[in-house]
Structures are given as structure tokens and as C-alpha cells.
Scaffold this motif. Structure first.
Motif, PDB file in Angstrom:
ATOM      1  N   LEU A  66       0.728  -1.199   0.058  1.00  0.00           N
ATOM      2  CA  LEU A  66      -0.072  -0.117   0.006  1.00  0.00           C
ATOM      3  C   LEU A  66       0.991   1.406  -0.027  1.00  0.00           C
ATOM      4  N   TYR A  67       1.873   1.271   0.820  1.00  0.00           N
ATOM      5  CA  TYR A  67       2.825   2.429   0.997  1.00  0.00           C
ATOM      6  C   TYR A  67       4.341   1.959   0.811  1.00  0.00           C
ATOM      7  N   ASN A  68       4.630   2.042  -0.611  1.00  0.00           N
ATOM      8  CA  ASN A  68       6.154   1.480  -0.746  1.00  0.00           C
ATOM      9  C   ASN A  68       7.284   2.400  -0.062  1.00  0.00           C
ATOM     10  N   ASN A  69       7.030   3.540   0.250  1.00  0.00           N
ATOM     11  CA  ASN A  69       8.102   4.419   1.026  1.00  0.00           C
ATOM     12  C   ASN A  69       8.069   3.896   2.346  1.00  0.00           C
ATOM     13  N   SER A  70       7.047   3.017   2.931  1.00  0.00           N
ATOM     14  CA  SER A  70       7.258   2.424   4.528  1.00  0.00           C
ATOM     15  C   SER A  70       8.346   1.681   4.413  1.00  0.00           C
ATOM     16  N   TRP A  71       9.076   1.011   3.610  1.00  0.00           N
ATOM     17  CA  TRP A  71      10.014   0.215   3.512  1.00  0.00           C
ATOM     18  C   TRP A  71      11.483   0.898   4.121  1.00  0.00           C
ATOM     19  N   ASN A  72      11.483   2.250   4.251  1.00  0.00           N
ATOM     20  CA  ASN A  72      12.552   3.251   4.735  1.00  0.00           C
ATOM     21  C   ASN A  72      12.526   3.010   6.061  1.00  0.00           C
ATOM     22  N   ASP A  73      11.412   2.625   6.687  1.00  0.00           N
ATOM     23  CA  ASP A  73      11.351   2.617   8.050  1.00  0.00           C
ATOM     24  C   ASP A  73      12.065   1.418   8.620  1.00  0.00           C
ATOM     25  N   ILE A  74      12.129   0.104   7.918  1.00  0.00           N
ATOM     26  CA  ILE A  74      12.628  -1.072   8.440  1.00  0.00           C
ATOM     27  C   ILE A  74      13.837  -1.860   7.464  1.00  0.00           C
ATOM     28  N   TYR A  75      14.031  -1.052   6.629  1.00  0.00           N
ATOM     29  CA  TYR A  75      15.043  -1.653   5.744  1.00  0.00           C
ATOM     30  C   TYR A  75      16.424  -2.296   6.524  1.00  0.00           C
TER      31      TYR A  75
ATOM     32  N   ILE B 273       9.730 -10.768  -4.096  1.00  0.00           N
ATOM     33  CA  ILE B 273       9.492  -9.963  -5.182  1.00  0.00           C
ATOM     34  C   ILE B 273       9.216  -8.445  -4.909  1.00  0.00           C
ATOM     35  N   ILE B 274       8.968  -8.186  -3.741  1.00  0.00           N
ATOM     36  CA  ILE B 274       8.813  -6.725  -3.103  1.00  0.00           C
ATOM     37  C   ILE B 274      10.288  -6.003  -3.062  1.00  0.00           C
ATOM     38  N   LEU B 275      11.341  -6.956  -2.697  1.00  0.00           N
ATOM     39  CA  LEU B 275      12.631  -6.611  -2.662  1.00  0.00           C
ATOM     40  C   LEU B 275      13.215  -6.088  -4.015  1.00  0.00           C
ATOM     41  N   GLU B 276      12.793  -6.975  -4.838  1.00  0.00           N
ATOM     42  CA  GLU B 276      13.312  -6.743  -6.405  1.00  0.00           C
ATOM     43  C   GLU B 276      12.711  -5.307  -6.980  1.00  0.00           C
ATOM     44  N   PHE B 277      11.626  -5.256  -6.592  1.00  0.00           N
ATOM     45  CA  PHE B 277      10.879  -3.808  -7.210  1.00  0.00           C
ATOM     46  C   PHE B 277      11.733  -2.686  -6.428  1.00  0.00           C
ATOM     47  N   LEU B 278      11.813  -2.797  -5.103  1.00  0.00           N
ATOM     48  CA  LEU B 278      12.448  -1.710  -4.088  1.00  0.00           C
ATOM     49  C   LEU B 278      13.826  -1.429  -4.686  1.00  0.00           C
TER      50      LEU B 278
ATOM     51  N   SER C 161       8.002   1.640  -8.535  1.00  0.00           N
ATOM     52  CA  SER C 161       6.893   1.255  -7.675  1.00  0.00           C
ATOM     53  C   SER C 161       5.900   0.172  -8.118  1.00  0.00           C
ATOM     54  N   PHE C 162       5.146  -0.270  -6.988  1.00  0.00           N
ATOM     55  CA  PHE C 162       4.543  -1.806  -7.251  1.00  0.00           C
ATOM     56  C   PHE C 162       3.098  -1.630  -6.638  1.00  0.00           C
ATOM     57  N   ASP C 163       2.351  -2.419  -6.987  1.00  0.00           N
ATOM     58  CA  ASP C 163       1.134  -2.809  -6.359  1.00  0.00           C
ATOM     59  C   ASP C 163       0.750  -4.254  -6.251  1.00  0.00           C
ATOM     60  N   ILE C 164      -0.317  -4.648  -6.231  1.00  0.00           N
ATOM     61  CA  ILE C 164      -0.952  -6.096  -6.208  1.00  0.00           C
ATOM     62  C   ILE C 164      -0.667  -6.762  -7.424  1.00  0.00           C
ATOM     63  N   TYR C 165      -1.041  -6.176  -8.369  1.00  0.00           N
ATOM     64  CA  TYR C 165      -1.072  -6.757  -9.812  1.00  0.00           C
ATOM     65  C   TYR C 165       0.332  -6.809 -10.296  1.00  0.00           C
ATOM     66  N   SER C 166       1.159  -5.974 -10.086  1.00  0.00           N
ATOM     67  CA  SER C 166       2.447  -5.827 -10.487  1.00  0.00           C
ATOM     68  C   SER C 166       3.388  -7.074  -9.760  1.00  0.00           C
ATOM     69  N   ILE C 167       3.001  -7.224  -8.542  1.00  0.00           N
ATOM     70  CA  ILE C 167       3.473  -8.553  -7.799  1.00  0.00           C
ATOM     71  C   ILE C 167       3.140  -9.600  -8.322  1.00  0.00           C
ATOM     72  N   PHE C 168       1.744  -9.851  -8.582  1.00  0.00           N
ATOM     73  CA  PHE C 168       1.086 -11.129  -8.830  1.00  0.00           C
ATOM     74  C   PHE C 168       1.842 -11.445  -9.994  1.00  0.00           C
TER      75      PHE C 168
END
Length: 436
Positions: free
Chosen positions: A25-34, A53-58, A63-70
Motif C-alpha cells: 500500500l505504501y512502498n516508501n514505508s520500507w525506509n522505516d525497516i530496511y 518480489i517486493i525487494l526486487e521492485f525496491l 513502484s509496485f502494487d498487487i497486480y505488478s507483484i502477482f
């Protein structure tokens, strides 16, 4: 191997779903836990697949959402990832608690590692025909070090420039807490002061006074700052180190102390010397064949018992063993020096590591050492903050009285300041250095 039923209290389905949904939902929230969360922290296989898969996009900064991940994930199995992704996103409306749930996942992962490695210890002991206690303890140290390293990732080591500024200039105890002096004015004029976290290499050919200089600095640090100092002496016994320190404090020849070291001599000690000797918080460890993990463990125990350390001395670097034996010795030394630098930063303690030099310099006219003379140097010169060479011309020209008792301390590398040469008096038979 532990069965999954024994780990049922050591994972959280909801926490893992929360993290994945928040990142979607919020791709940028990765900055808090990376800085501490990784794939291994997840317990469930499908969650690991989604997170990878999320890490690949990051990593691609896309940017990514449900469908790009799927679209990337559907090749993995027949599992209905699209429905599952929709489900976890709908039950996670916001990412405001992402740090909290990330810590839950990470801590559960560490607890699972502790359970698994504890179980392995028991199994190895029960199954083994011949128990090798040294090997068992070494493997335990490796596992504990690995767990601690993962745990320490949770610390956010990034600080705002203004907070560092305040800490530097407004903390009245800053100098005492973060810097030490060598105790020699001529040398301090070049080095200024040594930082906590610095790796200092003291190098020289045999009989130049490497051990004596490190012991002089150790004595000065313990005496001046009232901080514990530990000396890992893999070459000399604790008794030999004691004689050198006593000789320096009492300003007496080592031969005299060796011959008269008994209770009668103790009774004749000047009280001011006794006060110095009993006030010094110098610990000597004469264990041979040490590796960095063992040094780390011993230092942590000492810190727990006696508080922060002022200095760690290792005599000497080439006698240490790698945690990955069998590789090229130059690579082993590189791993050791790199690990010592990391250890110094982790404990915020300066480390002095004594190093041998190549004998090739003996064939040169000018025998003063340079960086390339470091024996099996590997990456020592890159890892060290300070490289300090000891050179005594009287070793090569004993008839020249002008050189007698003169030691040149050549600062060959100084990451945070200038290089140069400081001249000190050195009285070999007393293991004592002093300013001009």
C-alpha cells in the motif's frame, strides 16, 4: 531438526501479513525497516516469496502494487496469490505500526534461531562418540555471534547531523568518554587523540619495542582514565607481561626484577608504586590461537563485569586465527583485520594490534618501514585508522652513540589527521618509553 509444532509460539502470521500489506500500500514505508528486516525473518514460505518480489521492485526503485507483484509471482506455484494479496491488503488499512510489527517478526526469527541452535547442541553432544569440548564451544560461539550480529541490526545507527553536533560540543564529558591519549606528548602532537572505534596497528621488526610501546600506552590509559584495559598476549606469558609493566613503573631493569621478585621486594616497594600497581585495571589474557569471536566474547564478559573498556591490545595479529580456516593466509589476515575494525566500532573501544613486518626491508639501505612492509598485509592498511611503525637505528648501527635509546615512531597512516615522526626515548631493559 526441530519440528514446526515446537516453533508454533515463535511466529506471527498477522505480523508478516501486516508488513507485506503495508509495503504494497505504501512502498516508501520500507525506509522505516530496511536496516534490519530481511527474507530469512519471515516464517511462511509464501510470505518469503512475496517479500522477495517486493525487494526486487525496491532494488530497482520501481513502484509496485498487487497486480505488478502477482504478474511476477504467478510463476512460482499454483497457489492463488492474487486472492491472498487482496485479502491481506484489505485487512491492513495503514502502515503506521510497521516498525512495531517488523520488530515482532525479527525477534521471533532470533528466538527460532536460538531454539534451533540449542537443539543442535544437544543432538551433537548426544550423537557424538568422541566429545571435542573445544570444537563444541567454538561452534557455540559462532552461533551466538551470528545471533548477536542479527540482533544488533535492529539498532538504527543513523544520526541527524545536529544531534551529532550537540553531542560533540555540548557534552562536557565527551573527551573522556570518546578519546584517549597515548600518554606521550610528541606522539599526541601528531595523533592528537585516539578515538573509540579506532584500529591502531603498531608494527616493526623484532626487538624494536612493539610490545613495550603497547604496554606503555595500556598503562597510561588505565592510569589516566581509570578504565579497564585488556591485553591479549598470544606470544608472551602473563608473568612476562607483568615483569615488563613492573620494570616500566619501577624504572628498574627487568633482570633485577626477575632476580629479586619475592615478598621481600614487595615489602620494600615505595608506597606510591604500590598504589599505581594496585590501581591499574589491566587484564591479561594469555590464551593462544585466538579468533575475533573469542576476543569479542571475552571483551563482552569484561564489560559486563567492570564497565566500558579503555583499550584492547592484541599481541600479535599474525598469531590470530581466522573463523574461516583453510583459505589463503593473506585473505585470512584481511578477514581478521576487517573483523577487528568492526569489533572496535561495535564496542566503541580503540584496539591496538601489533603486527610483524616483512624481512625484505633488511636488504634496503634505508630500513625505516613503509606501509608495504606489513607482513601478510592483506587489507591491514585499508582497515587500520592508524599505522604506527617503530624504528630504532641503534639496532643496525650500535656503534653510533647518538642513536642510543632513540626510537622513531613513524605514523605511516593517519585516517583522521597528519602523518609524521615522533622521537621518544626507549630503554629496552626497562620496557620504558618516555618523551624527550
Amino acid at each position: 531438526m526441530l519440528k514446526k509444532k515446537f516453533l508454533k509460539n515463535f511466529y506471527s502470521v498477522y505480523s508478516e501479513q501486516y508488513i507485506l500489506a503495508s509495503l504494497i500500500l505504501y512502498n516508501n514505508s520500507w525506509n522505516d525497516i530496511y536496516y534490519f528486516l530481511n527474507i530469512d525473518n519471515f516464517f511462511f514460505k509464501n510470505h518469503k516469496i512475496i517479500f522477495s518480489i517486493i525487494l526486487e521492485f525496491l532494488n530497482l526503485n520501481v513502484s509496485f502494487d498487487i497486480y505488478s507483484i502477482f504478474n511476477r509471482i504467478k510463476i512460482y506455484s499454483n497457489f492463488n496469490f492474487l486472492n491472498y494479496l487482496n485479502y491481506i491488503v484489505q485487512k491492513t488499512p495503514n502502515p503506521y505500526n510497521i516498525i512495531y510489527y517488523a520488530h515482532i517478526i525479527h525477534n521471533m526469527f532470533l528466538l527460532r534461531k536460538i531454539l534451533i541452535f540449542s537443539n543442535n547442541i544437544i543432538n551433537n553432544i548426544l550423537k557424538s562418540d568422541k566429545l571435542n569440548i573445544n570444537e563444541i564451544l567454538f561452534n557455540i560461539e559462532l552461533d551466538i555471534f551470528d545471533i548477536l550480529r542479527n540482533y544488533l541490526k535492529e539498532k538504527n545507527d543513523s544520526y541527524l547531523l545536529s544531534s551529532i553536533f550537540n553531542k560533540y560540543f555540548l557534552n562536557t564529558n565527551f573527551s573522556k568518554n570518546f578519546y584517549i591519549s597515548t600518554g606521550f606528548k610528541n606522539l599526541d602532537n601528531i595523533l592528537k587523540k585516539i578515538n573509540g572505534g579506532d584500529l591502531i596497528i603498531i608494527a616493526g621488526r623484532p626487538s624494536m619495542g612493539k610490545t613495550s610501546l603497547s604496554l606503555n600506552i595500556a598503562k597510561n590509559v588505565s592510569n589516566e582514565y581509570n578504565l579497564p584495559v585488556i591485553i591479549f598476549s598470544m606470544e608472551m606469558s602473563s608473568n612476562q607481561i607483568l615483569i615488563k609493566i613492573l620494570s616500566c613503573i619501577l624504572n628498574e631493569n627487568q633482570d633485577f626484577i626477575n632476580k629479586t621478585l619475592n615478598s621481600e621486594l614487595l615489602n620494600n616497594f615505595d608506597k606510591k608504586y604500590l598504589k599505581i600497581i594496585y590501581s591499574l585495571k589491566i587484564f591479561i589474557d594469555e590464551t593462544t590461537n585466538l579468533n575475533v569471536i573469542q576476543i569479542y566474547t571475552k571483551c563482552k564478559f569484561l564489560i559486563k563485569e567492570h564497565g566500558p573498556l579503555g583499550l584492547i591490545v592484541i599481541d600479535y595479529l599474525q598469531l590470530m586465527y581466522s573463523t574461516n580456516p583453510g583459505q589463503n593466509r593473506v585473505l585470512e589476515i584481511s578477514e581478521i583485520s576487517r573483523s577487528l575494525k568492526c569489533l572496535a566500532k561495535e564496542l566503541n573501544v580503540p584496539i591496538i594490534a601489533i603486527s610483524q613486518l616483512n624481512r625484505n626491508l633488511e636488504s634496503r639501505n634505508n630500513k625505516r618501514p613503509v606501509i608495504s612492509d606489513l607482513r601478510e598485509s592483506g587489507s591491514i592498511e585499508q582497515d587500520a585508522d592508524i599505522v604506527l611503525f617503530i624504528y630504532r637505528d641503534e639496532i643496525y648501527d650500535s656503534e653510533n652513540l647518538l642513536n642510543k635509546n632513540i626510537a622513531e615512531l613513524i605514523v605511516g597512516k593517519h585516517r583522521n589527521g597528519p602523518t609524521g615522526t615522533a622521537n621518544l626515548y626507549f630503554f629496552d631493559n626497562k620496557s620504558k618509553f618516555s618523551d624527550f
